[in-house]
Design a protein around this motif. Structure first.
Motif, short mmCIF file in Angstrom:
data_model
loop_
_atom_site.label_atom_id
_atom_site.label_comp_id
_atom_site.label_asym_id
_atom_site.label_seq_id
_atom_site.Cartn_x
_atom_site.Cartn_y
_atom_site.Cartn_z
N ALA A 201 0.54 -1.32 0.02
CA ALA A 201 -0.22 -0.26 0.37
C ALA A 201 0.56 2.01 0.22
N PRO A 202 0.01 2.39 -0.53
CA PRO A 202 0.97 3.65 -0.79
C PRO A 202 0.37 4.56 0.62
N VAL A 203 -0.06 4.23 1.18
CA VAL A 203 -0.26 5.19 2.76
C VAL A 203 -0.10 3.97 3.75
N ALA A 213 5.73 11.49 -4.20
CA ALA A 213 5.87 11.47 -5.47
C ALA A 213 6.80 9.59 -5.31
N ARG A 214 7.39 9.84 -4.26
CA ARG A 214 8.73 8.91 -3.91
C ARG A 214 8.12 7.45 -3.74
N ILE A 219 6.32 2.00 -5.63
CA ILE A 219 5.09 1.39 -5.70
C ILE A 219 5.20 0.97 -7.05
N ILE A 220 4.90 1.97 -8.51
CA ILE A 220 4.69 1.46 -9.81
C ILE A 220 5.79 0.06 -10.21
N THR A 221 7.04 0.53 -9.48
CA THR A 221 8.78 0.25 -10.08
C THR A 221 8.31 -1.46 -9.68
#
Length: 289
Positions: A201-203, A213-214, A219-221
């Motif tokens: 999770a990003p959060v 943004a980092r 997460i995308i990578t």
């Protein structure tokens, strides 16, 4: 004969409202906990839930009406583990020392960094501990109803045992290499530990935080390198972040997971058991081979 009958009817009329008045007023901090209390308390308890369906307990702001609800309650059931940071102010404004029952007592919390993860109900085994704590508290507050609460707790715990078996059987059918998903915030740590599906999770554990943004780039990578097959929305979170991640990675949106809140009666998850069944169905559908 008529006199005896009249006396009998008067006695029944006197007993019925007296019994109705004996219903105990209790408060639950959020909808999932409220469902546990309703299942144990049955018709001997009036349950008021503060944070209602499809609402976020992490960022909740109590109202004066909530203070009145707490003031009228004999017990206030809370999750604990740092989830209801707004609770001390609410209890103070209620103007009395409410009896606070922490439903996670006895659960060893997972950690997210230095914070305890409050989402312990995501493990069905932990849900049984919530139910046991509710049973003990209600029985202590109303000893005359203790056997009734015990019977309800045992019946509901049996349903939870069946639910836990079903979830384990369903996850066992997901190929091991596909047991990875992205969700909005870290609400599924206990589910992951219990059932072997990895959630990223990003959060963090509270929706109050915002990903940088980092964080999103990382997460995308990770999705691309680990070939994570699906991302999921949550009913309490802004869907735009997950949709953006889906668009940039090609991972499919697997649907909506219910993490911190139930839905209304006409939704997919009006009860805890409905919520868990919905979530595992969505996960197996998205992650199946």
């Amino acid at each position: 004969m008529r006199l005896v009958l009249l006396i009998g009817l008067l006695c029944i009329a006197a007993i019925a409202p007296a019994h109705a008045q004996e219903r105990m007023n209790v408060v639950a901090s959020f909808s999932i906990l409220g469902d546990f209390v309703k299942n144990v308390g049955g018709d001997r308890v009036n349950v008021t839930t503060l944070v209602g369906p499809d609402s976020d307990s992490h960022v909740y702001s109590p109202s004066p009406a909530d203070a009145r609800k707490v003031a009228d309650a004999k017990l206030v059931f809370v999750n604990g583990l740092g989830m209801e940071g707004w609770l001390p102010r609410l209890v103070k404004s209620a103007g009395k020392k409410a009896a606070i029952v922490t439903a996670t007592n006895g659960i060893t919390p997972l950690k997210y960094g230095s914070d305890a993860d409050p989402h312990a109900w995501q493990s069905v085994a932990n849900a049984k501990i919530y139910v046991a704590n509710v049973h003990v508290a209600l029985s202590a507050a109303s000893p005359a109803d203790a056997e009734f609460f015990k019977s309800n707790a045992e019946a509901y715990s049996a349903k939870l045992d069946a639910l836990d078996r079903d979830v384990r059987e369903a996850t066992a059918k997901i190929p091991e290499g596909r047991r990875k998903v992205i969700s909005t915030h870290s609400a599924f740590g206990y589910f992951a530990a219990a059932y072997g599906i990895q959630f990223i999770a990003p959060v963090g554990v509270s929706t109050e935080s915002e990903p940088s943004a980092r964080d999103i780039a990382a997460i995308i990578t990770q999705i691309k390198s680990a070939k994570i097959p699906a991302v999921f929305l949550e009913n309490i979170s802004d869907p735009r972040l997950i949709r953006r991640i889906s668009e940039e990675t090609g991972a499919r949106v697997g649907g909506t997971l219910y993490s911190d809140s139930l839905t209304g009666e006409k939704g997919d998850a009006p009860t805890y058991i409905d919520m868990v069944r919905h979530n595992i169905k969505a996960l197996t559908r998205a992650l199946g081979a």
